[in-house]
Design a protein around this motif. Structure first.
Motif, mmCIF file in Angstrom:
data_model
loop_
_atom_site.group_PDB
_atom_site.id
_atom_site.type_symbol
_atom_site.label_atom_id
_atom_site.label_comp_id
_atom_site.label_asym_id
_atom_site.label_seq_id
_atom_site.Cartn_x
_atom_site.Cartn_y
_atom_site.Cartn_z
ATOM 1 N N ALA A 74 1.037 -1.242 0.002
ATOM 2 C CA ALA A 74 0.111 0.096 -0.026
ATOM 3 C C ALA A 74 0.815 1.197 0.132
ATOM 4 O O ALA A 74 0.610 2.379 -0.832
ATOM 5 C CB ALA A 74 -0.829 0.059 1.101
ATOM 6 N N GLY A 75 1.955 1.245 0.878
ATOM 7 C CA GLY A 75 2.709 2.615 0.810
ATOM 8 C C GLY A 75 3.644 2.488 -0.571
ATOM 9 O O GLY A 75 4.010 3.669 -1.122
ATOM 10 N N GLY A 76 4.098 1.495 -1.124
ATOM 11 C CA GLY A 76 4.785 1.415 -2.213
ATOM 12 C C GLY A 76 3.993 1.966 -3.498
ATOM 13 O O GLY A 76 4.357 2.488 -4.367
ATOM 14 N N LEU A 160 8.271 -8.477 -5.611
ATOM 15 C CA LEU A 160 7.576 -7.287 -5.066
ATOM 16 C C LEU A 160 8.374 -6.227 -5.168
ATOM 17 O O LEU A 160 7.605 -4.936 -5.845
ATOM 18 C CB LEU A 160 7.487 -7.419 -3.664
ATOM 19 N N ALA A 161 9.756 -5.984 -5.229
ATOM 20 C CA ALA A 161 10.326 -4.826 -5.793
ATOM 21 C C ALA A 161 10.058 -4.421 -7.199
ATOM 22 O O ALA A 161 9.788 -3.268 -7.351
ATOM 23 C CB ALA A 161 11.952 -4.852 -5.413
ATOM 24 N N VAL A 162 10.187 -5.348 -7.907
ATOM 25 C CA VAL A 162 10.167 -5.173 -9.395
ATOM 26 C C VAL A 162 8.565 -4.428 -9.564
ATOM 27 O O VAL A 162 8.221 -3.553 -10.384
ATOM 28 C CB VAL A 162 10.235 -6.271 -10.447
ATOM 29 N N PHE A 165 8.024 -0.738 -7.872
ATOM 30 C CA PHE A 165 9.155 0.052 -8.355
ATOM 31 C C PHE A 165 8.738 0.154 -9.873
ATOM 32 O O PHE A 165 8.867 1.139 -10.524
ATOM 33 C CB PHE A 165 10.354 0.007 -8.208
ATOM 34 N N GLY A 166 8.178 -1.068 -10.564
ATOM 35 C CA GLY A 166 7.413 -0.918 -11.918
ATOM 36 C C GLY A 166 6.330 0.054 -11.780
ATOM 37 O O GLY A 166 6.088 0.914 -12.905
ATOM 38 N N PHE A 167 5.292 -0.309 -10.947
ATOM 39 C CA PHE A 167 4.337 0.824 -10.712
ATOM 40 C C PHE A 167 4.743 2.374 -10.906
ATOM 41 O O PHE A 167 4.340 3.304 -11.506
ATOM 42 C CB PHE A 167 3.556 0.640 -9.635
ATOM 43 N N ARG A 168 6.000 2.821 -10.058
ATOM 44 C CA ARG A 168 6.418 4.027 -9.842
ATOM 45 C C ARG A 168 7.123 4.509 -11.384
ATOM 46 O O ARG A 168 6.774 5.584 -11.792
ATOM 47 C CB ARG A 168 7.694 3.928 -8.888
ATOM 48 N N MET A 169 7.601 3.467 -11.900
ATOM 49 C CA MET A 169 8.197 3.684 -13.149
ATOM 50 C C MET A 169 7.119 3.979 -14.389
ATOM 51 O O MET A 169 7.405 4.966 -15.301
ATOM 52 C CB MET A 169 9.009 2.491 -13.767
ATOM 53 N N ILE A 187 7.870 -6.725 -15.577
ATOM 54 C CA ILE A 187 6.902 -7.247 -14.504
ATOM 55 C C ILE A 187 6.378 -8.452 -14.620
ATOM 56 O O ILE A 187 6.452 -9.451 -13.809
ATOM 57 C CB ILE A 187 5.649 -6.202 -14.261
ATOM 58 N N PHE A 188 5.756 -8.579 -15.909
ATOM 59 C CA PHE A 188 5.280 -10.047 -16.230
ATOM 60 C C PHE A 188 6.481 -11.169 -16.238
ATOM 61 O O PHE A 188 5.934 -12.192 -15.706
ATOM 62 C CB PHE A 188 4.600 -9.866 -17.585
#
Length: 444
Positions: A74-76, A160-162, A165-169, A187-188
């Motif tokens: 949620a925070g990410g 989870l990091a990908v 941070f992929g959402f951020r990207m 991501i996929f």
């Protein structure tokens, strides 16, 4: 110095011409919005919960799992949404060079130490992570039918990091369809083919196989012991996996690289590249662009490729001679390579040094797969980045944000195509160019 206060951004903008292009003073402190505050609180709760699990202060089970990773997720999601969600599409590099975490400041060094320390503990003192491993047991039992091990924890955190941070990207570069598509792609491939599928295969008592990795990056898939291990599994799936690795190495790689350059793998499929492109995005500008480092890069990466190639050949010869060439030394070579290259270089340095040397340290200096793809890209590929030197105004954005340390501007100024073995075709140089000088294309 003339300053214009922007009440929406709470920042100071500078009139460069009025100041005779002098260096600007530090910008005004940026206020944290309420939504950002909530995101930070969730991230602190999730990180604190994970640390508490490692220390044994909280137990496992679905409740703890959902609290820790639900808070982190949620925070990410909320943090990049708070920063980019209400902005217009376009390049977002505001304040990059004013934040310590992205400019080797105290927070940047702290992030580097934390990442490096995590990898050191993961590889050589994983007993210290026992509480964190138990935290992901509920998910491991669903996917594999067994309790989690350290590599399940690592794969889960990595994926989870990908994802986050992929959402951020995607939010940050949402004005560029190419960046959005390739981010969805990494991501996929990481979440689906590098995490979920291998564990589901293990659940059905099949080899835990990673379809997105093959020789020479996943060396053991073409070493005698690994090849035979796959082929020995009943049902035929292991045999298919063994020949999948052969086909991807010797057929698909040259064909796909001919048409698309090394970007088809390094920027769209590979898990190492996926983490670099997502979690490493805030540090892409830290890569060294000097000619001296370029020379070191070429010596390093092709030396490792030569070692892998020669080692693989010797291992097969030794196997054919039933140990008559090396005896038991072949196992020692595999362990040596796994420690120095697989663990120390690719893991500890390759990811731990993101905040200090940029996100492509392993891809640039060590990855034997990138070395092969780079040779094919230069010698036998249609892919290149075209430039229009007449429009280049030498702003340097392209060179600054090249994560592979290529001085893109020097090519653009001369109007020369950028055909470098190290280029992964991420397209960020084109994305940050204010005049459309750079274009990802192919030879005519």
């Amino acid at each position: 110095m003339n300053q214009i206060r922007n009440p929406l951004l709470q920042e100071t903008l500078f009139d460069e011409e009025a100041d005779d292009f002098a260096a600007p003073v530090s910008p005004l402190p940026r206020r944290v919005t309420p939504l950002e505050g909530i995101a930070y609180l969730l991230l602190v709760l999730g990180s604190g919960g994970f640390l508490a699990s490692i220390l044994g202060w909280i137990g496992g089970g679905w409740g703890s799992f959902l609290f820790v990773f639900g808070s982190l997720t949620a925070g990410g999601v909320l943090l990049p949404w708070a920063r980019y969600g209400n902005t217009s599409p376009g390049v977002k590099n505001d304040r990059t060079f004013f934040r310590g975490i992205s400019t080797r400041g105290i927070t940047g060094w702290a992030a580097g130490v934390l990442l490096t320390g995590f990898y050191v503990v993961l590889y050589w003192r994983s007993d210290l992570l026992e509480g964190g491993i138990r935290l992901v047991d509920p998910l491991a039992l669903v996917l594999t039918g067994e309790e989690a091990g350290k590599w399940f924890l690592y794969g889960f955190l990595y994926s989870l990091a990908v994802l986050l941070f992929g959402f951020r990207m995607i939010l940050r570069w949402r004005g560029n369809p190419y960046q959005i598509l390739r981010t969805f792609s990494v991501i996929f491939f990481q979440l689906g083919l590098a995490f979920l599928l291998p564990h589901l295969l293990a659940l059905f008592e099949q080899p835990e196989f990673y379809f997105t990795y093959f020789w020479p990056l996943k060396t053991e898939y073409l070493w005698p012991s690994g090849f035979r291990w796959l082929a020995s599994h009943p049902g035929g799936l292991g045999v298919f996996m063994a020949f999948w690795g052969l086909a991807m190495t010797f057929l698909a790689t040259p064909v796909l690289t001919y048409f698309f350059g090394k970007r088809w793998y390094c920027s769209w499929v590979c898990g190492c590249g996926g983490l670099a492109e997502t979690m490493g995005d805030p540090w892409r500008h830290l890569s060294n662009k000097s000619d001296a480092v370029w020379r070191i890069e070429r010596i390093s990466i092709y030396t490792i490729l030569a070692v892998v190639t020669a080692g693989t050949a010797v291992l097969w010869i030794n196997s054919a001679m039933e140990g008559g060439l090396l005896g038991t030394l072949s196992q020692g070579f595999a362990e040596w390579y796994g420690f120095l290259i697989g663990s120390l270089f690719a893991g500890v340095i390759g990811v731990g040094f993101y905040p200090l040397m940029g996100p492509r340290v392993w891809c640039r200096f060590g990855c034997p797969m990138a070395a092969i793809l780079g040779l094919l890209q230069v010698k036998a590929s249609r892919f290149r980045i075209e430039t229009n030197g007449g429009q280049c105004m030498s702003c340097g954005n392209c060179s600054t944000y090249c994560e592979m340390g290529i001085d893109v501007r020097s090519y653009a100024q001369k109007g020369d195509p950028i055909l470098r073995a190290s280029c992964v075709g991420c397209g960020l140089c084109s994305s940050v160019c204010p005049r459309g000088v750079l274009r990802l294309g192919g030879r005519k």
